[in-house]
Write a protein that holds these residues in place. Structure first.
Motif, mmCIF file in Angstrom:
data_model
loop_
_atom_site.group_PDB
_atom_site.id
_atom_site.type_symbol
_atom_site.label_atom_id
_atom_site.label_comp_id
_atom_site.label_asym_id
_atom_site.label_seq_id
_atom_site.Cartn_x
_atom_site.Cartn_y
_atom_site.Cartn_z
ATOM 1 N N ARG A 9 0.864 -1.144 0.107
ATOM 2 C CA ARG A 9 -0.037 -0.200 0.054
ATOM 3 C C ARG A 9 0.833 1.261 0.040
ATOM 4 N NH1 ARG A 9 -3.766 -0.440 4.565
ATOM 5 N NH2 ARG A 9 -4.324 1.499 4.155
ATOM 6 N N ILE A 10 1.930 1.006 0.497
ATOM 7 C CA ILE A 10 2.916 2.379 0.690
ATOM 8 C C ILE A 10 3.267 2.587 -0.627
ATOM 9 C CG2 ILE A 10 5.303 3.280 1.173
ATOM 10 C CD1 ILE A 10 4.884 1.897 3.883
ATOM 11 N N VAL A 11 3.384 1.717 -1.625
ATOM 12 C CA VAL A 11 3.914 2.014 -3.046
ATOM 13 C C VAL A 11 2.468 2.232 -3.886
ATOM 14 C CG1 VAL A 11 4.750 0.886 -5.158
ATOM 15 C CG2 VAL A 11 5.869 0.310 -2.899
ATOM 16 N N HIS A 12 1.621 1.440 -3.820
ATOM 17 C CA HIS A 12 0.540 1.638 -4.618
ATOM 18 C C HIS A 12 -0.762 2.813 -4.334
ATOM 19 C CE1 HIS A 12 1.488 -1.622 -7.086
ATOM 20 N NE2 HIS A 12 1.592 -2.380 -5.683
ATOM 21 N N VAL A 16 4.897 6.111 -3.077
ATOM 22 C CA VAL A 16 6.400 6.194 -2.486
ATOM 23 C C VAL A 16 7.266 5.402 -3.378
ATOM 24 C CG1 VAL A 16 8.102 5.768 -0.730
ATOM 25 C CG2 VAL A 16 5.752 6.520 0.069
ATOM 26 N N LEU A 17 8.216 5.964 -4.083
ATOM 27 C CA LEU A 17 9.316 5.309 -4.774
ATOM 28 C C LEU A 17 10.191 4.809 -4.269
ATOM 29 C CD1 LEU A 17 9.008 7.682 -8.081
ATOM 30 C CD2 LEU A 17 7.579 5.634 -7.684
ATOM 31 N N TRP A 18 10.991 3.530 -4.583
ATOM 32 C CA TRP A 18 12.070 2.905 -3.875
ATOM 33 C C TRP A 18 13.302 3.028 -4.592
ATOM 34 C CZ3 TRP A 18 12.999 -2.880 -3.686
ATOM 35 C CH2 TRP A 18 14.028 -3.226 -3.043
ATOM 36 N N GLN A 19 14.486 3.774 -4.062
ATOM 37 C CA GLN A 19 15.452 3.381 -4.642
ATOM 38 C C GLN A 19 16.282 2.717 -3.984
ATOM 39 O OE1 GLN A 19 16.466 5.147 -7.429
ATOM 40 N NE2 GLN A 19 14.313 5.812 -7.549
ATOM 41 N N PRO A 20 16.684 1.534 -4.233
ATOM 42 C CA PRO A 20 17.311 0.321 -3.442
ATOM 43 C C PRO A 20 18.588 0.890 -2.962
ATOM 44 C CG PRO A 20 16.353 -0.659 -5.423
ATOM 45 C CD PRO A 20 16.156 0.844 -5.628
ATOM 46 N N SER A 70 13.088 -7.681 -11.448
ATOM 47 C CA SER A 70 12.831 -6.228 -11.686
ATOM 48 C C SER A 70 12.167 -5.670 -10.362
ATOM 49 C CB SER A 70 12.017 -6.022 -12.643
ATOM 50 O OG SER A 70 10.767 -6.740 -12.903
ATOM 51 N N LEU A 71 12.258 -4.210 -10.255
ATOM 52 C CA LEU A 71 11.815 -3.575 -9.071
ATOM 53 C C LEU A 71 10.319 -3.807 -8.838
ATOM 54 C CD1 LEU A 71 13.820 -0.591 -8.490
ATOM 55 C CD2 LEU A 71 14.024 -2.656 -7.362
ATOM 56 N N ASP A 72 9.593 -4.052 -10.127
ATOM 57 C CA ASP A 72 8.084 -3.947 -10.243
ATOM 58 C C ASP A 72 7.835 -5.361 -9.722
ATOM 59 O OD1 ASP A 72 9.079 -5.538 -12.354
ATOM 60 O OD2 ASP A 72 7.155 -4.916 -13.559
ATOM 61 N N LYS A 73 8.753 -6.226 -9.333
ATOM 62 C CA LYS A 73 8.460 -7.668 -8.921
ATOM 63 C C LYS A 73 8.787 -7.655 -7.309
ATOM 64 C CE LYS A 73 6.939 -9.802 -12.538
ATOM 65 N NZ LYS A 73 5.707 -9.352 -12.956
ATOM 66 N N ALA A 123 2.780 0.964 12.540
ATOM 67 C CA ALA A 123 2.347 1.966 13.168
ATOM 68 C C ALA A 123 2.610 3.222 12.430
ATOM 69 C CB ALA A 123 2.550 2.213 14.555
ATOM 70 N N TYR A 124 4.200 3.351 12.157
ATOM 71 C CA TYR A 124 4.536 4.577 11.130
ATOM 72 C C TYR A 124 4.012 4.361 9.958
ATOM 73 C CZ TYR A 124 8.145 6.092 14.348
ATOM 74 O OH TYR A 124 8.948 6.491 15.240
ATOM 75 N N ALA A 125 3.744 3.011 9.304
ATOM 76 C CA ALA A 125 3.290 2.949 7.864
ATOM 77 C C ALA A 125 1.843 3.304 7.990
ATOM 78 C CB ALA A 125 3.299 1.462 7.659
ATOM 79 N N LYS A 126 1.060 3.344 8.925
ATOM 80 C CA LYS A 126 -0.502 3.497 8.835
ATOM 81 C C LYS A 126 -0.520 4.819 8.895
ATOM 82 C CE LYS A 126 -2.449 -0.689 11.169
ATOM 83 N NZ LYS A 126 -2.912 -1.363 12.150
ATOM 84 N N ALA A 127 0.397 5.536 9.597
ATOM 85 C CA ALA A 127 0.371 7.040 9.744
ATOM 86 C C ALA A 127 1.077 7.494 8.440
ATOM 87 C CB ALA A 127 1.288 7.496 10.794
ATOM 88 N N LEU A 128 1.474 6.980 7.741
ATOM 89 C CA LEU A 128 2.098 7.408 6.354
ATOM 90 C C LEU A 128 0.980 7.246 5.516
ATOM 91 C CD1 LEU A 128 4.332 8.427 4.820
ATOM 92 C CD2 LEU A 128 4.757 6.222 4.037
ATOM 93 N N LEU A 129 0.342 6.081 5.430
ATOM 94 C CA LEU A 129 -0.805 5.899 4.523
ATOM 95 C C LEU A 129 -1.982 6.946 4.684
ATOM 96 C CD1 LEU A 129 -0.709 2.145 4.309
ATOM 97 C CD2 LEU A 129 -0.277 3.803 2.409
ATOM 98 N N SER A 130 -2.208 7.325 6.008
ATOM 99 C CA SER A 130 -3.419 8.166 6.318
ATOM 100 C C SER A 130 -3.146 9.441 5.812
ATOM 101 C CB SER A 130 -3.966 8.254 7.882
ATOM 102 O OG SER A 130 -2.747 8.601 8.469
ATOM 103 N N LEU A 131 -2.121 10.038 5.623
ATOM 104 C CA LEU A 131 -1.571 11.380 4.979
ATOM 105 C C LEU A 131 -1.919 11.385 3.517
ATOM 106 C CD1 LEU A 131 1.779 12.037 6.736
ATOM 107 C CD2 LEU A 131 -0.386 13.053 7.425
#
Length: 131
Positions: A9-12, A16-20, A70-73, A123-131
């Motif tokens: 959900r953080i991505v979709h 949020v874009l991930w730079q490994p 690939s990053l999409d996988k 908990a941090y992820a839920k906060a981020l998603l609610s923004l």
């Protein structure tokens, strides 16, 4: 550790874009592999760029060597410090409660919000998603 559902959900949802980078955790989003957590490391899994596409290259030192994925996988499993960084200045506090970890953060127009989860990263992820 953050749940796979929240990580997706953080991505979709949050975009949020991930730079490994070294130390990052991820899973391969395939039914047989989602239970296996991998870490980006200079010795075993390295981000490699081919043209404009980044892939995660698996070196032959792993138990069963993949060539690359690939990053999409791959689904990034952000750590606590990375989630705090994504919340930025909106993060007000983190407190341990009998129910778990309570994250308080600033919403829009100065409103304050709180989320609680037994796992601090969730908990941090839920906060981020609610923004």
């Amino acid at each position: 550790m953050i749940s796979l559902d929240l990580a997706r959900r953080i991505v979709h949802d949050a975009g949020v874009l991930w730079q490994p980078a070294a130390g990052d955790r991820f899973v391969i989003d395939a039914e047989l592999l989602t239970g296996q957590v991998f870490w980006v490391s200079d010795l075993t899994v390295e981000p490699q760029t081919f043209g404009e596409q980044t892939v995660l290259g698996f070196n032959g030192t792993t138990e069963w060597a993949l060539d690359s994925v690939s990053l999409d996988k791959a689904v990034w499993l952000p750590r606590e410090d990375q989630l705090r960084g994504l919340l930025g200045d909106r993060l007000e506090s983190l407190m341990r409660t009998p129910e778990g970890w309570e994250v308080t953060y600033a919403g829009n127009a100065g409103s304050r919000h709180t989320v609680t989860d037994p796992d601090v990263e969730c908990a941090y992820a839920k906060a981020l998603l609610s923004l």
